[in-house]
Design an enzyme around this catalytic site. Structure first.
Site, short mmCIF file in Angstrom:
data_model
loop_
_atom_site.label_atom_id
_atom_site.label_comp_id
_atom_site.label_asym_id
_atom_site.label_seq_id
_atom_site.Cartn_x
_atom_site.Cartn_y
_atom_site.Cartn_z
N LYS A 229 -32.10 5.50 5.46
CA LYS A 229 -31.82 5.44 3.68
C LYS A 229 -30.36 5.33 3.52
CE LYS A 229 -32.72 8.02 -0.38
NZ LYS A 229 -31.30 8.50 -0.82
N CYS B 208 -28.69 40.35 -19.98
CA CYS B 208 -28.25 39.16 -19.73
C CYS B 208 -26.83 38.96 -20.39
CB CYS B 208 -29.19 38.21 -21.04
SG CYS B 208 -28.55 36.47 -21.14
N ASP C 218 0.92 -1.24 -0.04
CA ASP C 218 -0.15 -0.05 0.18
C ASP C 218 0.92 1.28 0.23
OD1 ASP C 218 -2.27 -1.49 -0.19
OD2 ASP C 218 -3.06 -0.87 1.91
N ASP D 244 0.58 4.16 -2.62
CA ASP D 244 0.24 5.68 -2.11
C ASP D 244 1.39 6.73 -2.22
OD1 ASP D 244 -2.01 4.35 -0.97
OD2 ASP D 244 -1.29 4.60 1.02
N LEU E 277 -37.37 9.16 -4.91
CA LEU E 277 -38.02 9.77 -3.93
C LEU E 277 -37.86 11.17 -3.79
CD1 LEU E 277 -36.77 7.15 -1.20
CD2 LEU E 277 -39.04 7.26 -2.07
S1 IVH Z 1 -37.88 2.80 -1.72
C1 IVH Z 1 -40.51 3.83 -4.30
N1 IVH Z 1 -36.49 2.46 0.44
O1 IVH Z 1 -33.18 6.03 -2.35
C2 IVH Z 1 -39.64 4.08 -3.66
N2 IVH Z 1 -35.38 3.49 -1.54
O2 IVH Z 1 -34.26 8.48 -3.90
C3 IVH Z 1 -38.17 3.96 -4.16
N3 IVH Z 1 -33.03 3.99 -0.84
O3 IVH Z 1 -32.97 4.75 -5.76
C4 IVH Z 1 -37.34 3.19 -3.58
N4 IVH Z 1 -32.99 3.34 1.32
O4 IVH Z 1 -31.41 3.86 -3.85
C5 IVH Z 1 -36.24 3.05 -0.72
N5 IVH Z 1 -35.46 1.92 2.65
C6 IVH Z 1 -35.51 2.63 1.39
C7 IVH Z 1 -34.22 3.03 0.81
C8 IVH Z 1 -34.19 3.45 -0.56
C9 IVH Z 1 -32.36 3.93 0.14
C10 IVH Z 1 -32.48 4.76 -2.08
C11 IVH Z 1 -32.59 3.96 -3.35
C12 IVH Z 1 -33.55 4.75 -4.45
C13 IVH Z 1 -33.42 6.05 -3.73
C14 IVH Z 1 -34.59 7.04 -3.90
#
Ligand code: IVH
Length: 676
Positions: free
Chosen positions: A119, A403, A34, A38, A84
């Site tokens: 998440k 602009c 390593d 490095d 989401l």
């Molecule tokens: S549900 C329909 N559950 O978040 C809902 N997503 O921004 C979509 N993610 O692409 C997925 N933990 O990579 C869900 N407990 C969880 C999650 C999760 C991480 C990530 C996933 C998705 C992203 C959405």
């Protein structure tokens, strides 16, 4: 040392690091210790800092780990992989819950329960199981189509290959996150910028034996397509996942009420660093599957879930300059160029300042020391500047009144809804007359949700623009590939790849095409609505007659703002010409009207008055799911008027005059075989 000598020295070192990298991933025994690796890496980086002309694609400043492959087969997800929406605080959560209660027509006291799931910041994957056997594994891709990375996913121990349990559905796509634990990442630190990159890079290796060397983990949290799943809510589903042999997040919990969500959030955030994987927030999902189904999706994200992001990492740095970026819709966005600073593992050198008012309110000046915040995948922004440490020579920032790209006047529009002047200042030129707007429009045209041309990224748009190869969308389909092949950084193979991706996208859905045009206020959802209305590209092109204008306003979801913007678009000769040219080149698929055999096929509906136990939004979604259309005015063409409590008398009278069938709520629900 002269320039040539420095360059050859540098090249030698790059060659060596390629060799080391390759061995690290291909052979179990790395070639060097390593420390040697490095030192070599550091000496390359030092040379680059000292001599600006040194540059290599294979430099450790550019690559992280071994190069991921681009050549995976693409496969469509049977059920799209959504993303989401984000919430950043209590207010967003209250709003989220309010919207849900409104949609479901429940009063404020109704208790909504959420599955709360930390998440994980990794890479999502969808695993297709048939008769208990793991068949195919896909990456998320653009949400509609993913890459076939089955062989690589199969190397992950946490992914069951065979499930012999009676209650495991006949067919199901199990979805979850692939990630690397922080403790495992310690040994990979030199090769990758952060655990997420490491997971992504190793998942996309050509040779699964390379993937195998990285200790990837998998946590399951949802499903896509299913046949035979007998579970009614998310928490039970998570439990079942464990029974079936999948790992789930040990911190998942069922919680009711925004206050309790916040308590849980604060507790987890506090202990975040003690967890052995990176989490960037908590996902809240309405627990009950029936409610999830009723709520459905908006554009790319479900209505029934949200990601509550953690307050990010902050850092202090100096504002070197304030630049004005011009967006696709002419919005002037100030961006602070800051002295590069590491915020949570990512080097940040730009931070958005949002708009003119924000600079004024926070009194942000060039030369100030600023606190910069970065939350998850959101663009870093400036929280505040240090006025005590400010040099008193610093001047107030004056926002440009013309602009910077085309010299047109800039204005702040009056917003008819808020009855206030917009915070955003805009260039008044007509789309393609302004260079910067044109470039942004072209970037939008090729982007993921639009034409989604593989390998045609933002940098290429800018480069091709500079070289005068593209000016308008149609130019993308008339590129001189012989010329491109000879450009610096290009070759036969890369040119062929681009040509192939462009040709592939000549077949496009009307919905995507409308979205690609970048008409202001016409996002994914409205593009879909319009495509269903026009049905074909030729009808869309011959849009401009007045009758259609009135009719469009009658579509639920299209309001005055959208109409004005569509009108502006069609009033512009350049736009009309673009449409004509695109019509010659493209094969635009007619809009697919969902589920043609729906119970309300080709019927139009309108609601007046208050319904009980069901919101307007849900009625609209019910109508659409069953292939009907919901409209916003009573015309002769209307088929049914649904009348609730205290209806608008004028509407009912008009309906009677036109001899339109009038339904009460239960008659309407009966049409759908739903009991009231
Ligand atoms: S549900 C329909 N559950 O978040 C809902 N997503 O921004 C979509 N993610 O692409 C997925 N933990 O990579 C869900 N407990 C969880 C999650 C999760 C991480 C990530 C996933 C998705 C992203 C959405």
């Amino acid at each position: 040392m002269n320039k040539k000598k420095i360059e050859s020295e540098y090249k030698k070192k790059i060659k060596l690091i390629i060799k080391y990298n390759k061995n690290y991933y291909d052979v179990s025994n790395p070639l060097v210790t390593d420390k040697v690796y490095d030192d070599l890496k550091k000496s390359i980086l030092n040379l680059e800092i000292k001599y600006f002309f040194l540059n290599s694609e294979n430099s450790p400043s550019k690559t992280v780990g071994f190069k991921p492959s681009k050549n995976f087969k693409k496969i469509a997800h049977r059920v799209p992989m959504l993303s989401l929406s984000n919430a950043f605080g209590k207010e967003d959560l209250i709003n989220f819950e309010k919207k849900i209660l409104n949609f479901l027509s429940k009063n404020r006291k109704f208790n909504l329960s959420y599955s709360t799931e930390p998440k994980i910041d990794g890479i999502s994957a969808s695993l297709m199981y048939k008769n208990g056997e793991f068949k195919t594994g896909l990456s998320r891709g653009d949400g509609k189509e993913g890459e076939d990375i089955t062989a690589n996913l199969a190397t992950i121990k946490d992914i069951p290959k065979k499930i012999d349990l009676k209650d495991f559905p006949e067919e199901i796509d199990i979805r979850g996150e692939v990630f690397i634990q922080n403790s495992d990442f310690e040994n990979l630190k030199e090769k990758f910028a952060n655990p997420r990159n490491a997971a992504s890079g190793s998942l996309r290796q050509k040779n699964p034996n390379d993937t195998k060397k990285i200790p990837l983990k998998f946590i399951a949290y949802t499903f896509g397509y299913e046949k035979g799943l007998k579970i009614r809510n998310q928490i039970d589903f998570l439990r079942k996942l464990n029974d079936w042999g999948f790992k789930t997040n040990p911190l998942n919990k069922l919680i009711t009420g925004v206050e309790n969500l916040l308590t849980n959030y604060n507790k987890i955030e506090k202990n975040r660093t003690k967890i052995d994987f990176d989490i960037d927030g908590i996902v809240y999902k309405i627990n009950d599957f029936d409610l999830q189904k009723r709520l459905g999706n908006v554009a790319n994200a479900p209505r029934w879930a949200i990601a509550h992001k953690f307050a990010s990492n902050k850092a202090i740095s100096k504002i070197l300059n304030i630049e004005i970026q011009i967006g696709r819709t002419g919005a002037l966005t100030p961006v602070a160029k800051i002295k590069p600073v590491n915020i949570g593992g990512v080097i940040v050198s730009n931070a958005t300042l949002h708009n003119e008012d924000e600079i004024e309110r926070k009194d942000i000046r060039i030369g100030d020391l600023a606190t910069i915040e970065r939350a998850g995948d959101v663009i870093p922004h400036i929280l505040s500047v240090d006025k005590v440490k400010r040099d008193n020579k610093l001047l107030k920032f004056i926002f440009p009144k013309i602009c910077p790209s085309c010299g047109s006047k800039t204005i702040k529009e009056f917003n008819n809804i808020t009855k206030r002047e917009d915070a955003v200042r805009r260039c008044t030129s007509e789309g393609y007359d302004c260079e910067k707007i044109s470039i942004e429009k072209l970037k939008h045209f090729v982007s993921k949700d639009a034409f989604n041309i593989d390998g045609f990224g933002k940098k290429i748009v800018e480069n091709f623009w500079k070289l005068n190869l593209i000016r308008l969308p149609q130019d993308i389909f008339k590129l001189d590939f012989k010329k491109i092949e000879k450009l610096e950084g290009w070759g036969k193979q890369s040119m062929e790849n681009l040509k192939y991706s462009i040709n592939q996208r000549k077949n496009i859905s009307l919905e995507r095409l409308i979205y690609s045009l970048g008409i202001r206020h016409i996002g994914l959802e409205n593009a879909k609505i319009l495509s269903k209305y026009f049905k074909s590209f030729s009808k869309f092109i011959s849009f401009s007659n007045e009758a259609i204008l009135d009719d469009i306003l009658n579509i639920d979801g299209i309001g005055g703002t959208q109409l004005k913007s569509i009108k502006n678009f069609f009033d512009n000769k350049v736009n009309l010409n673009i449409l004509k040219e695109l019509q010659k080149i493209l094969k635009v698929k007619d809009a697919i009207i969902n589920n043609k055999n729906g119970l309300l096929n080709e019927k139009t509906f309108m609601v007046t008055g208050k319904l009980s136990g069901i919101s307007r939004a849900e009625v609209k979604s019910l109508i659409e799911v069953n292939s009907g259309t919901s409209v916003s005015t009573v015309t002769k063409k209307l088929n049914y008027l649904i009348v609730g409590e205290k209806p608008t008398k004028k509407k009912v009278d008009k309906a009677k005059e036109f001899k339109i069938t009038i339904l009460n709520q239960s008659q309407f629900l009966k049409m759908l075989n739903v009991s009231s």
